[in-house]
Design an enzyme around this catalytic site. Structure first.
Site, mmCIF file in Angstrom:
data_model
loop_
_atom_site.group_PDB
_atom_site.id
_atom_site.type_symbol
_atom_site.label_atom_id
_atom_site.label_comp_id
_atom_site.label_asym_id
_atom_site.label_seq_id
_atom_site.Cartn_x
_atom_site.Cartn_y
_atom_site.Cartn_z
ATOM 1 N N CYS B 84 0.824 -1.218 0.000
ATOM 2 C CA CYS B 84 0.000 0.000 0.000
ATOM 3 C C CYS B 84 0.850 1.257 0.000
ATOM 4 O O CYS B 84 0.319 2.354 -0.142
ATOM 5 C CB CYS B 84 -0.919 -0.008 1.211
ATOM 6 S SG CYS B 84 -1.572 -1.643 1.571
ATOM 7 N N CYS B 208 -13.075 0.254 8.024
ATOM 8 C CA CYS B 208 -12.229 -0.251 6.935
ATOM 9 C C CYS B 208 -12.304 0.616 5.692
ATOM 10 O O CYS B 208 -13.378 1.095 5.324
ATOM 11 C CB CYS B 208 -12.658 -1.662 6.539
ATOM 12 S SG CYS B 208 -12.726 -2.820 7.902
ATOM 13 N N SER B 209 -11.164 0.763 5.011
ATOM 14 C CA SER B 209 -11.158 1.436 3.717
ATOM 15 C C SER B 209 -11.760 0.485 2.680
ATOM 16 O O SER B 209 -11.722 -0.722 2.845
ATOM 17 C CB SER B 209 -9.734 1.833 3.328
ATOM 18 O OG SER B 209 -8.881 0.711 3.339
ATOM 19 N N ILE B 211 -12.570 -1.219 -1.284
ATOM 20 C CA ILE B 211 -11.832 -1.745 -2.435
ATOM 21 C C ILE B 211 -12.072 -0.770 -3.588
ATOM 22 O O ILE B 211 -13.199 -0.631 -4.059
ATOM 23 C CB ILE B 211 -12.301 -3.170 -2.769
ATOM 24 C CG1 ILE B 211 -11.918 -4.115 -1.619
ATOM 25 C CG2 ILE B 211 -11.706 -3.649 -4.088
ATOM 26 C CD1 ILE B 211 -12.549 -5.491 -1.710
ATOM 27 N N LYS B 335 -9.969 5.987 3.977
ATOM 28 C CA LYS B 335 -11.266 5.568 4.480
ATOM 29 C C LYS B 335 -12.418 6.008 3.569
ATOM 30 O O LYS B 335 -13.301 5.222 3.261
ATOM 31 C CB LYS B 335 -11.434 6.159 5.900
ATOM 32 C CG LYS B 335 -12.681 5.801 6.612
ATOM 33 C CD LYS B 335 -12.694 4.342 6.942
ATOM 34 C CE LYS B 335 -14.035 3.689 6.944
ATOM 35 N NZ LYS B 335 -14.987 3.952 5.911
ATOM 36 N N HIS B 339 -8.866 3.611 -1.344
ATOM 37 C CA HIS B 339 -7.498 3.082 -1.240
ATOM 38 C C HIS B 339 -7.170 2.189 -2.430
ATOM 39 O O HIS B 339 -7.103 0.972 -2.295
ATOM 40 C CB HIS B 339 -7.372 2.327 0.087
ATOM 41 C CG HIS B 339 -6.003 1.812 0.388
ATOM 42 N ND1 HIS B 339 -4.849 2.338 -0.169
ATOM 43 C CD2 HIS B 339 -5.593 0.796 1.196
ATOM 44 C CE1 HIS B 339 -3.807 1.663 0.289
ATOM 45 N NE2 HIS B 339 -4.227 0.722 1.116
#
Ligand SMILES: [Zn+2]
Lengths: 185, 397
Positions: B84, B208-209, B211, B335, B339
């Site tokens: 990342c 969670c970020s 997809i 977020k 991402h």
């Protein structure tokens, strides 16, 4: 933290994929192309007509003693004969003193729970399991060991609690591995 | 001696589920924008570094696919991977090529098209990002799972709660709602975050970020060339970098990310500003790696915006909104902005360049007084870390 699931994530996903593929096949029958509009945006998509499944072949020759001993119910790792460094996971070479003369030593089977989580949304290759708990336990030797935690009551897990390592067969794949259980259980 | 390097052009695609474009088209959105911004043509770019992790997408060699589509062929290129943090690694390599005198103009292009694969497959790929055999193969850890191990330990040690973590999500969605390029442009309430389902206990859906698909690009030039190209160069003052073990079990402590801490110290040393735990005072704005809400809390501490164990209090006190000690993730962060793994680090640098030049949307523009901004980009679960400091002032005057 619910552990019960009637239908596995894999069954749900496989069903969705099957329905999706049948839809694309029907589009292909009428259009002659595997194209379809994206459900949300309506943008035209092409469904890949080539696919692969991948499974790796990994050498464990350098650490085969670990698996030989695991079969005998022993939990061992490597220690450098020259500088005394202890490694887990076991490794063939000692980068610390750059020698490759290791001895196999048995590890403690009890330690303290450092941290844990429960995996609710699973990767595809684990999607046939119920939600599972993964923890990291510190052994008195100062080594940390990651493994699944088997607990009668997951809500009773606490950082710092004593855990005991058990050598078990992982179902349904049916291979020998190890897991943590609360020392009391 | 190393030469000064400036950012002379930036580009940033809309992030989201980009089913409307393929990989080449998605990259072109950012590349064309960056060229336009810099007033340059493809022939002026001497080298392009592409950051993309892939696996979930069809193109195995994205650098040449992007080069061909964007007219950058036959310039030299390579794809880089730092999970990342790939985007920051690409910026670092492009920076080094210019700083060393190897080229005068280089570009870093970040790209990820994650939605070419179904979600369980993407979860599988990211879960494998650690030590495959000893962590994934036997124990099926996931990306949220790795960070959940940190969240459990952090909350236990310092008394932070799930509500505290959700405050990071609430803030980042607040700013994402003001960023037309964000994946999620909707505010969320604390209640909504708290009532979302568990993904990896104690992390919930809103921790969670997502997809995300997206691209970003920055064009770097040597000090002399930058002066000719623009009146408003943004200088790269420092880039700190570090790594940590593949196996999480090889780490001693699960309440901070050692690699991020080291990278931050290194960057502060390079900029000559390392002192104490109020490092926010040197910056107008920060973009930090909030792949999960716990990661934003640890970022505050690893960047020394607060003492260890007190990062969550900055959220409680609203110190990281505009008007607080330091506004963080005014883009919406990973977020809410999203991402797209390989694009994230380049996107942070593009965002901060726009912040420093005061050209983002008014309601998410930080007041620019000190002329410095900081990007904190973590790869994997603290496996890689890059901390980049940008400045309106030329580093060596
Ligand atoms: Zn040794």
């Amino acid at each position: 933290m619910s552990r019960e699931e009637k239908v596995s994530q894999r069954e749900l996903f496989d069903k969705q994929m099957k329905e999706f593929e049948e839809f694309v096949e029907s589009m292909k029958d009428s259009l002659g192309l595997p194209t379809f509009p994206d459900m949300k945006s309506g943008a035209l998509q092409w469904y890949d007509q080539r696919w692969i499944t991948t499974r790796f072949v990994i050498s464990v020759e350098g650490i085969k003693e670990f698996f030989d001993k695991l079969i005998d119910g022993k939990f061992v790792t490597t220690k450098c004969k020259s500088c005394g460094e202890l490694y887990f996971p076991p490794q063939k070479d000692c980068p610390k003193c750059r020698k490759s003369d290791m001895e196999w030593v048995e590890l403690s089977r009890e330690g303290e729970l450092l941290t844990y989580t429960q995996i609710n949304v699973k990767p595809y290759s684990f999607s046939h399991y119920d939600d599972y708990i993964v923890g990291i336990v510190r052994l008195p030797e100062g080594i940390n060991v990651t493994a699944w935690i088997r607990a009668d009551d997951p809500s009773k897990l606490q950082i710092g609690m004593k855990m005991r390592l058990e050598i078990v067969r992982r179902k349904p794949e049916n291979y020998i591995t190890y897991e943590w259980v609360p020392a009391e259980e | 001696m190393a030469r000064d390097v400036a950012i002379v052009g930036v580009g940033h695609s809309r992030y989201g589920v980009r089913s409307d474009v393929n990989i080449g088209e998605l990259a072109w959105e950012s590349i064309s924008m960056a060229l336009e911004d810099a007033g340059l043509e493809q022939k002026d770019i001497e080298y392009f570094v592409v950051s993309s992790v892939g696996g979930w997408s069809s193109e195995y060699l994205p650098a040449v696919v992007i080069g061909e589509y964007s007219g950058l062929t036959p310039k030299g290129t390579a794809r880089v991977e730092a999970a990342c943090a790939s985007g920051s690694a690409a910026v670092k390599l492009a920076y080094d090529m210019v700083a060393s005198g190897s080229v005068d103009i280089a570009t870093a292009i970040g790209l990820e098209k994650m939605n070419e694969s179904p979600t369980p497959t993407v979860v599988e790929f990211i879960g494998r990002a650690g030590n495959y055999f000893w962590e994934f193969h036997n124990f099926g850890l996931t990306f949220p799972g790795y960070y959940a191990l940190y969240a459990t330990a952090y909350m236990d040690r310092y008394g932070a709660t799930e509500e505290d973590l959700c405050l990071a999500a609430v803030k980042n969605h607040y700013y994402g709602a003001r960023n037309p390029k964000a994946h999620f442009q909707k505010e969320v309430t604390l209640e909504k975050c708290m009532s979302s389902r568990y993904i990896a206990w104690p992390l919930k859906l809103y921790d969670c970020s997502p997809i995300t698909d997206g691209s970003s690009a920055v064009i770097l030039a040597s000090g002399e060339v930058a002066r000719e190209l623009t009146d408003t160069p943004v200088w790269i003052e420092a880039i700190g970098h570090a790594s940590d073990t593949a196996n999480l079990s090889k780490r001693d402590d699960f309440t901070y990310l050692r690699a991020a801490r080291l990278a931050a110290e290194q960057a502060y040393m390079q900029a000559g500003i390392l002192d104490g735990y109020e490092m926010y005072k040197y910056f107008d704005v920060a973009e930090v790696h909030d792949c999960f809400t716990i990661a934003e809390v640890m970022a505050y501490e690893d960047l020394r915006f607060s003492k260890p164990g007190e990062g969550y209090k900055m959220l409680r006190d609203g110190e990281t909104y505009i008007g607080g000690k330091i506004p963080v993730n005014l883009s919406g962060g990973l977020k809410a902005k999203g991402h797209p793994i390989g694009a994230t680090g380049v996107g942070m640098v593009a965002e901060l360049t726009n912040q420093l030049l005061q050209r983002v949307e008014k309601d998410r523009q930080a007041p620019i007084e000190k002329g410095r901004a900081i990007a904190h980009n973590v790869g994997g679960t603290g496996h890689y870390a890059y901390v980049t400091i940008l400045s309106l002032d030329r580093p060596r005057g």
